[in-house]
Enzyme design. Structure first.
Site, short mmCIF file in Angstrom:
data_model
loop_
_atom_site.label_atom_id
_atom_site.label_comp_id
_atom_site.label_asym_id
_atom_site.label_seq_id
_atom_site.Cartn_x
_atom_site.Cartn_y
_atom_site.Cartn_z
N THR A 136 0.85 -1.19 0.00
CA THR A 136 0.00 0.00 0.00
C THR A 136 0.88 1.24 0.00
O THR A 136 1.84 1.31 0.77
CB THR A 136 -0.95 0.08 1.21
OG1 THR A 136 -1.37 1.45 1.38
CG2 THR A 136 -0.33 -0.35 2.53
N ASP A 146 -0.06 3.89 1.11
CA ASP A 146 -0.42 4.62 2.34
C ASP A 146 0.44 4.19 3.54
O ASP A 146 0.49 4.89 4.54
CB ASP A 146 -1.90 4.40 2.67
CG ASP A 146 -2.82 4.73 1.51
OD1 ASP A 146 -2.44 5.58 0.69
OD2 ASP A 146 -3.91 4.13 1.42
O1 F6P Z 1 -5.08 3.26 -0.75
C1 F6P Z 1 -4.35 3.79 -1.81
C2 F6P Z 1 -4.99 5.02 -2.34
O2 F6P Z 1 -4.15 5.48 -3.37
C3 F6P Z 1 -5.29 6.11 -1.32
O3 F6P Z 1 -4.13 6.80 -0.93
C4 F6P Z 1 -6.32 6.92 -2.04
O4 F6P Z 1 -7.17 7.58 -1.14
C5 F6P Z 1 -7.09 5.88 -2.81
O5 F6P Z 1 -6.25 4.76 -2.94
C6 F6P Z 1 -7.55 6.33 -4.18
O6 F6P Z 1 -8.27 5.32 -4.76
P1 F6P Z 1 -8.78 5.28 -6.28
O7 F6P Z 1 -7.79 4.46 -7.04
O8 F6P Z 1 -10.08 4.57 -6.18
O9 F6P Z 1 -8.88 6.66 -6.78
#
Ligand code: F6P
Length: 366
Positions: free
Chosen positions: A140, A142
């Protein structure tokens, strides 16, 4: 042995490096077939299951050129999904489990290596009930996966973010502006904190430490704008002012996503300080780079341990990084049994203290 592997949740740099390491291990083992499941666990629930042979001792896996290039390639060869949780609705849950169990049987795999974050692992955990044998690898950007101090993808995301923030700052210094950069991270401030320090931010706004609008203005006035003509603010998408709600954007898929706090902070600072401000939202650039060496190394360390666990039939386990060493913990619990595999920054984290010692405003104690 016949093993499945899937990549679930948001893509990130280093996923392909994990796949490549698993392929190399399977090839070295000699007796291991590696089947890649497409679009996360969803591929296993499709009829027929969507998959591709990554390595087979009998031949027919991915070619040598692809194997070599995976090391350095962003994204995931297997595709992925972070949309929807089939276990939110009891009826979909039952049919999803059935379909996955069927796909698992059709492919004849002995176990499944799941490369994912909190959401993916908590979904996969539900499948143990229908006989899916799991081994997990944390990924991740994050870096909010519980128990692991580092997840695949984080180091690359921090690298992309800090480089971009420094470029934005060049423009800020030239024009004498306050530059606000919003970074990803969900409800954790790891990217903001690390990229903010690496890029020389004056202020880092974190989800774990609500900011005070007054202190923010005061800080910029005294600590930054009294000495220079510009200022740099790094803001996590999950940051919020004390007593105020989180900011969300709606998306084309109808779901809402964290985001918008950067614009809000930029507008507020413009009004409070009378300075020109600009906001840049880094968004998915943070997921799309090639993996930095740290991620390529972590991918190799996690994948090789996961493969060993599979050979030892130690299913129901998760590889994590603790104090710099790869360790094995038990696979997360499903959400239906109260499981969450997410963590956030300790508001008193030593890296926050370092930032504060350098005069960077990092919000208030919660
Ligand atoms: O969990 C990873 C992440 O990139 C977060 O940091 C972000 O909020 C989210 O996914 C964005 O998701 P998506 O790909 O659905 O825009």
């Amino acid at each position: 042995m016949k093993l499945g592997v899937c990549t679930g949740g948001g893509d990130c740099a280093g996923l392909n490096a994990v796949l490549r390491s698993l392929v190399l291990c399977a090839r070295t083992n000699g007796d291991t077939t590696l089947i890649g499941i497409e679009e996360g666990i969803n591929g296993l629930a499709s009829d027929p299951p969507r998959h591709r042979v990554l390595y087979s001792p009998a031949g027919g896996g991915i070619d040598e050129f692809t194997i070599e290039n995976l090391l350095n390639l962003g994204g995931t060869l297997l595709t992925t999904s972070n949309a929807g949780n089939p276990f939110r609705d009891p009826q979909t849950a039952v049919s999803f489990k059935k379909s996955v169990a069927k796909g698992y049987k059709v492919l004849g795999i002995d176990g499944l290596i799941v490369v994912g974050g909190d959401g993916t692992h908590c979904i996969a955990a539900e499948l143990a009930d229908v006989g899916v044998k799991l081994i997990g690898i944390p990924k991740t950007i994050d870096n909010d996966f519980v128990d692991s101090e580092l997840a695949v993808g984080f180091s690359s995301a921090v690298d992309v973010a800090s480089e971009a923030i420094m470029q934005v700052n060049t423009s800020g210094t030239s024009h004498g502006r306050i530059m606000v950069v919003e970074v990803m991270g969900r409800h954790a401030g790891y990217i903001a904190l690390n990229a903010g320090i690496a890029a020389g931010a004056d202020m880092i706004l974190l989800p774990e430490r609500p900011f005070s609008r007054e202190k923010m203005v005061e800080h910029l006035r005294v600590q930054a704008l009294s000495r220079k003509n510009h200022a740099l603010v790094v803001c996590a998408e999950g940051a919020h002012a004390r007593g105020e709600p989180l900011k969300y954007r709606s998306s084309t898929s109808g779901s809402r996503h964290l985001g918008g706090v950067g614009d809000d902070v930029a507008t507020f600072l413009h009004e409070a300080l009378g300075r020109v401000t600009r906001c840049t939202v880094l968004g998915h650039t943070q997921r799309g780079s090639r993996p930095v060496s740290m991620d390529r190394i972590l991918a190799a360390r996690f994948a090789t341990r996961a493969m060993r666990l599979a050979r030892e039939k130690r299913y129901g386990s998760m590889v994590v990084l603790k104090k710099g060493e790869v360790e094995v913990t038990s696979y997360p619990e499903p959400r239906s049994r109260g499981g969450s595999a997410a963590r956030s920054l300790d508001p008193a984290d030593p890296t926050i203290v370092s930032a504060q010692d350098m005069g960077i405003y990092c919000g208030e104690n919660p």
